[in-house]
Design a protein around this motif. Structure first.
Motif, PDB file in Angstrom:
ATOM      1  N   SER A  29      39.977  32.077 -57.121  1.00  0.00           N
ATOM      2  CA  SER A  29      40.292  30.771 -57.692  1.00  0.00           C
ATOM      3  C   SER A  29      39.252  29.731 -57.294  1.00  0.00           C
ATOM      4  O   SER A  29      38.804  28.933 -58.129  1.00  0.00           O
ATOM      5  CB  SER A  29      41.682  30.335 -57.226  1.00  0.00           C
ATOM      6  N   GLN A  30      38.850  29.756 -56.047  1.00  0.00           N
ATOM      7  CA  GLN A  30      37.853  28.795 -55.566  1.00  0.00           C
ATOM      8  C   GLN A  30      36.489  29.031 -56.207  1.00  0.00           C
ATOM      9  O   GLN A  30      35.789  28.076 -56.563  1.00  0.00           O
ATOM     10  CB  GLN A  30      37.759  28.856 -54.045  1.00  0.00           C
ATOM     11  N   ALA A  31      36.116  30.298 -56.369  1.00  0.00           N
ATOM     12  CA  ALA A  31      34.836  30.614 -57.009  1.00  0.00           C
ATOM     13  C   ALA A  31      34.870  30.225 -58.487  1.00  0.00           C
ATOM     14  O   ALA A  31      33.868  29.774 -59.047  1.00  0.00           O
ATOM     15  CB  ALA A  31      34.536  32.102 -56.862  1.00  0.00           C
ATOM     16  N   GLN A  32      36.022  30.362 -59.075  1.00  0.00           N
ATOM     17  CA  GLN A  32      36.169  30.096 -60.506  1.00  0.00           C
ATOM     18  C   GLN A  32      36.065  28.604 -60.836  1.00  0.00           C
ATOM     19  O   GLN A  32      35.622  28.241 -61.924  1.00  0.00           O
ATOM     20  CB  GLN A  32      37.512  30.641 -60.996  1.00  0.00           C
ATOM     21  N   LEU A  33      36.426  27.736 -59.914  1.00  0.00           N
ATOM     22  CA  LEU A  33      36.406  26.297 -60.177  1.00  0.00           C
ATOM     23  C   LEU A  33      35.049  25.812 -60.681  1.00  0.00           C
ATOM     24  O   LEU A  33      34.963  25.137 -61.705  1.00  0.00           O
ATOM     25  CB  LEU A  33      36.807  25.515 -58.923  1.00  0.00           C
ATOM     26  N   ARG A  34      33.990  26.132 -59.965  1.00  0.00           N
ATOM     27  CA  ARG A  34      32.651  25.653 -60.338  1.00  0.00           C
ATOM     28  C   ARG A  34      32.157  26.328 -61.605  1.00  0.00           C
ATOM     29  O   ARG A  34      31.611  25.687 -62.498  1.00  0.00           O
ATOM     30  CB  ARG A  34      31.676  25.874 -59.190  1.00  0.00           C
ATOM     31  N   SER A  45      27.945  30.708 -71.686  1.00  0.00           N
ATOM     32  CA  SER A  45      28.714  31.242 -72.804  1.00  0.00           C
ATOM     33  C   SER A  45      30.006  31.886 -72.303  1.00  0.00           C
ATOM     34  O   SER A  45      31.053  31.759 -72.918  1.00  0.00           O
ATOM     35  CB  SER A  45      27.896  32.278 -73.585  1.00  0.00           C
ATOM     36  N   ASP A  46      29.905  32.603 -71.178  1.00  0.00           N
ATOM     37  CA  ASP A  46      31.067  33.281 -70.607  1.00  0.00           C
ATOM     38  C   ASP A  46      30.748  33.677 -69.170  1.00  0.00           C
ATOM     39  O   ASP A  46      29.607  33.566 -68.726  1.00  0.00           O
ATOM     40  CB  ASP A  46      31.415  34.518 -71.434  1.00  0.00           C
ATOM     41  N   TYR A  47      31.752  34.163 -68.466  1.00  0.00           N
ATOM     42  CA  TYR A  47      31.563  34.569 -67.080  1.00  0.00           C
ATOM     43  C   TYR A  47      32.699  35.496 -66.653  1.00  0.00           C
ATOM     44  O   TYR A  47      33.736  35.567 -67.290  1.00  0.00           O
ATOM     45  CB  TYR A  47      31.536  33.348 -66.148  1.00  0.00           C
ATOM     46  N   SER A  48      32.467  36.193 -65.553  1.00  0.00           N
ATOM     47  CA  SER A  48      33.538  36.971 -64.914  1.00  0.00           C
ATOM     48  C   SER A  48      33.315  36.919 -63.405  1.00  0.00           C
ATOM     49  O   SER A  48      32.178  36.850 -62.934  1.00  0.00           O
ATOM     50  CB  SER A  48      33.575  38.415 -65.404  1.00  0.00           C
ATOM     51  N   ILE A  49      34.425  36.938 -62.675  1.00  0.00           N
ATOM     52  CA  ILE A  49      34.379  36.921 -61.209  1.00  0.00           C
ATOM     53  C   ILE A  49      35.237  38.076 -60.717  1.00  0.00           C
ATOM     54  O   ILE A  49      36.396  38.191 -61.108  1.00  0.00           O
ATOM     55  CB  ILE A  49      34.904  35.582 -60.655  1.00  0.00           C
ATOM     56  N   THR A  50      34.664  38.914 -59.862  1.00  0.00           N
ATOM     57  CA  THR A  50      35.370  40.087 -59.365  1.00  0.00           C
ATOM     58  C   THR A  50      35.254  40.152 -57.841  1.00  0.00           C
ATOM     59  O   THR A  50      34.164  39.983 -57.294  1.00  0.00           O
ATOM     60  CB  THR A  50      34.780  41.381 -59.962  1.00  0.00           C
ATOM     61  N   ILE A  51      36.381  40.398 -57.198  1.00  0.00           N
ATOM     62  CA  ILE A  51      36.398  40.617 -55.753  1.00  0.00           C
ATOM     63  C   ILE A  51      37.088  41.953 -55.508  1.00  0.00           C
ATOM     64  O   ILE A  51      38.262  42.123 -55.856  1.00  0.00           O
ATOM     65  CB  ILE A  51      37.148  39.491 -55.011  1.00  0.00           C
ATOM     66  N   ASN A  52      36.369  42.887 -54.926  1.00  0.00           N
ATOM     67  CA  ASN A  52      36.923  44.209 -54.637  1.00  0.00           C
ATOM     68  C   ASN A  52      37.790  44.121 -53.380  1.00  0.00           C
ATOM     69  O   ASN A  52      37.290  43.832 -52.298  1.00  0.00           O
ATOM     70  CB  ASN A  52      35.787  45.209 -54.437  1.00  0.00           C
ATOM     71  N   PRO A  53      39.099  44.391 -53.491  1.00  0.00           N
ATOM     72  CA  PRO A  53      39.975  44.299 -52.324  1.00  0.00           C
ATOM     73  C   PRO A  53      39.740  45.399 -51.295  1.00  0.00           C
ATOM     74  O   PRO A  53      40.211  45.303 -50.166  1.00  0.00           O
ATOM     75  CB  PRO A  53      41.376  44.400 -52.923  1.00  0.00           C
ATOM     76  N   ASP A  54      38.981  46.447 -51.652  1.00  0.00           N
ATOM     77  CA  ASP A  54      38.732  47.568 -50.748  1.00  0.00           C
ATOM     78  C   ASP A  54      37.549  47.339 -49.809  1.00  0.00           C
ATOM     79  O   ASP A  54      37.154  48.247 -49.088  1.00  0.00           O
ATOM     80  CB  ASP A  54      38.493  48.855 -51.554  1.00  0.00           C
ATOM     81  N   GLN A  55      36.978  46.146 -49.802  1.00  0.00           N
ATOM     82  CA  GLN A  55      35.847  45.854 -48.921  1.00  0.00           C
ATOM     83  C   GLN A  55      36.264  45.985 -47.452  1.00  0.00           C
ATOM     84  O   GLN A  55      37.373  45.641 -47.091  1.00  0.00           O
ATOM     85  CB  GLN A  55      35.350  44.427 -49.152  1.00  0.00           C
ATOM     86  N   ASP A  56      35.342  46.453 -46.648  1.00  0.00           N
ATOM     87  CA  ASP A  56      35.611  46.607 -45.214  1.00  0.00           C
ATOM     88  C   ASP A  56      35.228  45.321 -44.486  1.00  0.00           C
ATOM     89  O   ASP A  56      34.263  45.268 -43.729  1.00  0.00           O
ATOM     90  CB  ASP A  56      34.824  47.804 -44.667  1.00  0.00           C
ATOM     91  N   VAL A  57      35.999  44.272 -44.717  1.00  0.00           N
ATOM     92  CA  VAL A  57      35.682  42.960 -44.140  1.00  0.00           C
ATOM     93  C   VAL A  57      35.926  42.917 -42.635  1.00  0.00           C
ATOM     94  O   VAL A  57      35.338  42.089 -41.937  1.00  0.00           O
ATOM     95  CB  VAL A  57      36.463  41.822 -44.844  1.00  0.00           C
ATOM     96  N   LEU A  58      36.761  43.793 -42.117  1.00  0.00           N
ATOM     97  CA  LEU A  58      37.020  43.811 -40.675  1.00  0.00           C
ATOM     98  C   LEU A  58      35.783  44.259 -39.896  1.00  0.00           C
ATOM     99  O   LEU A  58      35.502  43.742 -38.816  1.00  0.00           O
ATOM    100  CB  LEU A  58      38.209  44.717 -40.350  1.00  0.00           C
TER     101      LEU A  58
END
Length: 88
Positions: A29-34, A45-58
């Motif tokens: 949502s925050q990335a989508q604002l701008r 013309s268009d855009y897409s934003i994707t965040i993979n929930p399987d990332q090893d952020v830990l």
């Protein structure tokens, strides 16, 4: 720049180590604002934003957000074909 205020923000994960749906939704949502404003202003013309929930952020402490932008075309040249015809 658009995500700079989120630097050092907590990244919540579930029991399996995946990003929670709420965390993904919040960052998306925050990335989508701008980007959405750029589209409204006619800069995209268009855009897409994707965040993979399987990332090893830990392990990495890095959140990867994929943003794809479709640019606006420019008519640098306009070609019009005109000719006579016996019938249409």
């Amino acid at each position: 720049e658009m995500m700079l205020p989120n630097l050092n923000a907590p990244l919540y994960v579930d029991a399996s180590g995946k990003l929670t749906a709420d965390t993904v939704a919040s960052f998306q949502s925050q990335a989508q604002l701008r980007v959405e404003q750029m589209a409204k202003d006619g800069e995209l013309s268009d855009y897409s934003i994707t965040i993979n929930p399987d990332q090893d952020v830990l392990s990495t402490s890095t959140l990867s957000i994929d943003v794809k932008l479709v640019p606006v075309g420019v008519a640098r040249e306009i070609k019009v074909n005109i000719g006579f015809s016996v019938q249409l």
